[in-house]
Scaffold this motif. Structure first.
Motif, PDB file in Angstrom:
ATOM      1  N   ARG A   1       6.359   9.432  -5.823  1.00 21.50           N
ATOM      2  CA  ARG A   1       7.698  10.258  -5.343  1.00 21.50           C
ATOM      3  C   ARG A   1       8.980   9.529  -5.799  1.00 21.50           C
ATOM      4  N   PRO A   2       9.418   9.405  -7.021  1.00 22.95           N
ATOM      5  CA  PRO A   2      10.193   8.598  -7.390  1.00 22.95           C
ATOM      6  C   PRO A   2      11.767   8.707  -6.993  1.00 22.95           C
ATOM      7  N   GLU A   3      11.801  10.166  -6.386  1.00 23.40           N
ATOM      8  CA  GLU A   3      12.977  10.539  -5.647  1.00 23.40           C
ATOM      9  C   GLU A   3      13.203   9.742  -4.280  1.00 23.40           C
ATOM     10  N   LEU A   4      12.111   9.042  -3.753  1.00 26.36           N
ATOM     11  CA  LEU A   4      12.321   8.382  -2.601  1.00 26.36           C
ATOM     12  C   LEU A   4      12.968   6.897  -2.929  1.00 26.36           C
ATOM     13  N   ALA A   5      13.212   6.648  -4.084  1.00 24.41           N
ATOM     14  CA  ALA A   5      13.630   5.152  -4.328  1.00 24.41           C
ATOM     15  C   ALA A   5      14.810   4.829  -3.287  1.00 24.41           C
ATOM     16  N   PRO A   6      15.843   5.668  -3.008  1.00 23.77           N
ATOM     17  CA  PRO A   6      16.889   5.024  -2.282  1.00 23.77           C
ATOM     18  C   PRO A   6      16.261   4.749  -0.791  1.00 23.77           C
TER      19      PRO A   6
ATOM     20  N   GLU B   1       9.834   7.024  10.113  1.00 18.72           N
ATOM     21  CA  GLU B   1       9.176   8.099  10.689  1.00 18.72           C
ATOM     22  C   GLU B   1       9.988   9.323  10.273  1.00 18.72           C
ATOM     23  N   GLN B   2      11.255   9.452  10.379  1.00 17.56           N
ATOM     24  CA  GLN B   2      12.191  10.408  10.038  1.00 17.56           C
ATOM     25  C   GLN B   2      11.978  10.928   8.490  1.00 17.56           C
ATOM     26  N   GLN B   3      11.746   9.995   7.704  1.00 17.47           N
ATOM     27  CA  GLN B   3      11.921  10.117   6.293  1.00 17.47           C
ATOM     28  C   GLN B   3      10.386  10.286   5.523  1.00 17.47           C
ATOM     29  N   LEU B   4       9.409   9.580   6.223  1.00 12.53           N
ATOM     30  CA  LEU B   4       8.034   9.734   5.461  1.00 12.53           C
ATOM     31  C   LEU B   4       7.212  10.251   6.307  1.00 12.53           C
ATOM     32  N   VAL B   5       7.178  10.722   7.826  1.00 15.36           N
ATOM     33  CA  VAL B   5       6.142  11.535   8.094  1.00 15.36           C
ATOM     34  C   VAL B   5       6.019  12.806   7.815  1.00 15.36           C
ATOM     35  N   PRO B   6       7.099  13.694   7.641  1.00 17.51           N
ATOM     36  CA  PRO B   6       6.827  14.864   7.180  1.00 17.51           C
ATOM     37  C   PRO B   6       6.036  15.073   5.746  1.00 17.51           C
ATOM     38  N   LEU B   7       6.451  14.018   4.675  1.00 17.36           N
ATOM     39  CA  LEU B   7       5.820  14.006   3.484  1.00 17.36           C
ATOM     40  C   LEU B   7       4.497  13.552   3.526  1.00 17.36           C
ATOM     41  N   LEU B   8       4.043  12.498   4.441  1.00 13.43           N
ATOM     42  CA  LEU B   8       2.616  12.296   4.583  1.00 13.43           C
ATOM     43  C   LEU B   8       2.012  13.453   4.967  1.00 13.43           C
TER      44      LEU B   8
ATOM     45  N   GLY C   1       0.824  -1.058  -0.112  1.00 13.59           N
ATOM     46  CA  GLY C   1       0.017  -0.172  -0.058  1.00 13.59           C
ATOM     47  C   GLY C   1       0.939   1.213  -0.045  1.00 13.59           C
ATOM     48  N   LEU C   2       1.361   1.800   1.003  1.00 12.85           N
ATOM     49  CA  LEU C   2       1.939   3.031   1.254  1.00 12.85           C
ATOM     50  C   LEU C   2       3.337   3.048   0.520  1.00 12.85           C
ATOM     51  N   PHE C   3       4.113   1.985   0.626  1.00  8.40           N
ATOM     52  CA  PHE C   3       5.410   2.000  -0.152  1.00  8.40           C
ATOM     53  C   PHE C   3       5.237   2.017  -1.490  1.00  8.40           C
ATOM     54  N   ALA C   4       4.069   1.248  -1.987  1.00  6.62           N
ATOM     55  CA  ALA C   4       3.905   1.181  -3.599  1.00  6.62           C
ATOM     56  C   ALA C   4       3.344   2.408  -4.079  1.00  6.62           C
ATOM     57  N   TRP C   5       2.511   3.374  -3.266  1.00  9.40           N
ATOM     58  CA  TRP C   5       1.994   4.512  -3.495  1.00  9.40           C
ATOM     59  C   TRP C   5       3.076   5.534  -3.588  1.00  9.40           C
ATOM     60  N   LEU C   6       3.989   5.453  -2.640  1.00  3.96           N
ATOM     61  CA  LEU C   6       5.159   6.472  -2.809  1.00  3.96           C
ATOM     62  C   LEU C   6       6.114   6.321  -3.814  1.00  3.96           C
TER      63      LEU C   6
END
Length: 278
Positions: free
Chosen positions: A210-215, A267-274, A201-206
């Protein structure tokens, strides 16, 4: 419990994502809402619960050792459809009163983990009913607030359960009790399910949005696979008839270290984006 006591616990539970102090501090706690057998009005009660593997949880109608069954139990005999709040999600469930050998085995498991249940039964002078709460089909109601806060709430529930299990393992005797096994296996299943939902769900959607989140997503995926291996090893230890407590302690500690580090990074990487996207 007195109405005012329950009211305060309920308010604290809802305000703090399932965390409370005082009498219930450090306990597994849920809020059970039944329909009044006489009034038809909702009746909410804080209750300690036992994991039972999967999504089903167990509650005991102890009434603190009182000689009569508690009102919430009489309510669900009249209407077994209830609402459960676990501190993160709210969901509808069907209550089933366990009977016969199943009830006795579950209660014995509870007493072995916490002799207080047996003391309540002795004081009450009655056989304490054990009730299974089975979630109804359909998604639960998520916690309020932005998506990032909801993700943190889910993570915090895993943090609390890991801390509880580590404490239980540390306090266990040479033999690993049946309820502790169930607690560990339920946690394993919960983590597997959470990771699967994130992957699909979440990771597939991101990844799509957001291709820049690949790493970042590649690291999270690798951590999921690493934790799956640890969960497999822990499950193997729990499958041994008489597991060594020190081995279990090491495996639980290893899982805890990996999970806590993973949750912090996610949380550090994804919470601000979400939260920004909401």
């Amino acid at each position: 419990m007195p109405h005012s006591f329950n009211h305060d616990v309920i308010a604290e539970f809802r305000a703090n994502g399932g965390r409370v102090g005082g009498w219930f501090e450090g306990a597994r706690l849920l809020l059970l809402t039944t329909t009044g057998a006489r009034t038809g009005a909702p009746h909410t009660t804080p209750l300690g619960y036992l994991p039972d593997g999967g999504e089903r949880v167990l509650v005991v109608a102890s009434a603190g050792g009182a000689p009569q069954d508690p009102q919430w139990f009489r309510n669900l005999l009249a209407d077994p459809l209830v609402t459960v709040e676990d501190g993160v999600f709210t969901y509808r469930a069907r209550a089933e009163v366990l009977a016969g050998a199943e009830r006795d085995a579950v209660f014995a498991r509870a007493v072995a983990a916490d002799p207080g249940w047996g003391e309540y039964q002795d004081r009450a002078g009655r056989v304490l009913p054990v009730v299974a709460l089975e979630p109804l089909p359909g998604p639960p109601t998520p916690p309020p607030g932005p998506p990032g806060a909801a993700l943190v709430a889910v993570h915090d529930a895993f943090r609390r359960e890991l801390a509880l299990i580590r404490r239980e393992v540390d306090g266990a005797g040479p033999a690993v009790g049946a309820q502790l096994r169930v607690n560990c296996l339920t946690l394993c299943q919960g983590l597997r399910g959470h990771h699967q939902r994130e992957d699909q769900g979440l990771f597939a959607w991101l990844a799509d949005q957001r291709p820049e989140l690949a790493p970042v997503l590649a690291r999270l995926d690798a951590e999921h696979r690493s934790m799956t291996a640890v969960l497999d090893e822990l499950s193997t230890v729990l499958g041994i008839p008489h597991p060594d407590r020190e081995v279990l302690r090491r495996e639980v500690a290893r899982l805890t270290d990996q999970v806590l580090a993973h949750l912090a990074y996610e949380e550090q990487q994804l919470v601000p984006l979400l939260d920004a996207a909401s």
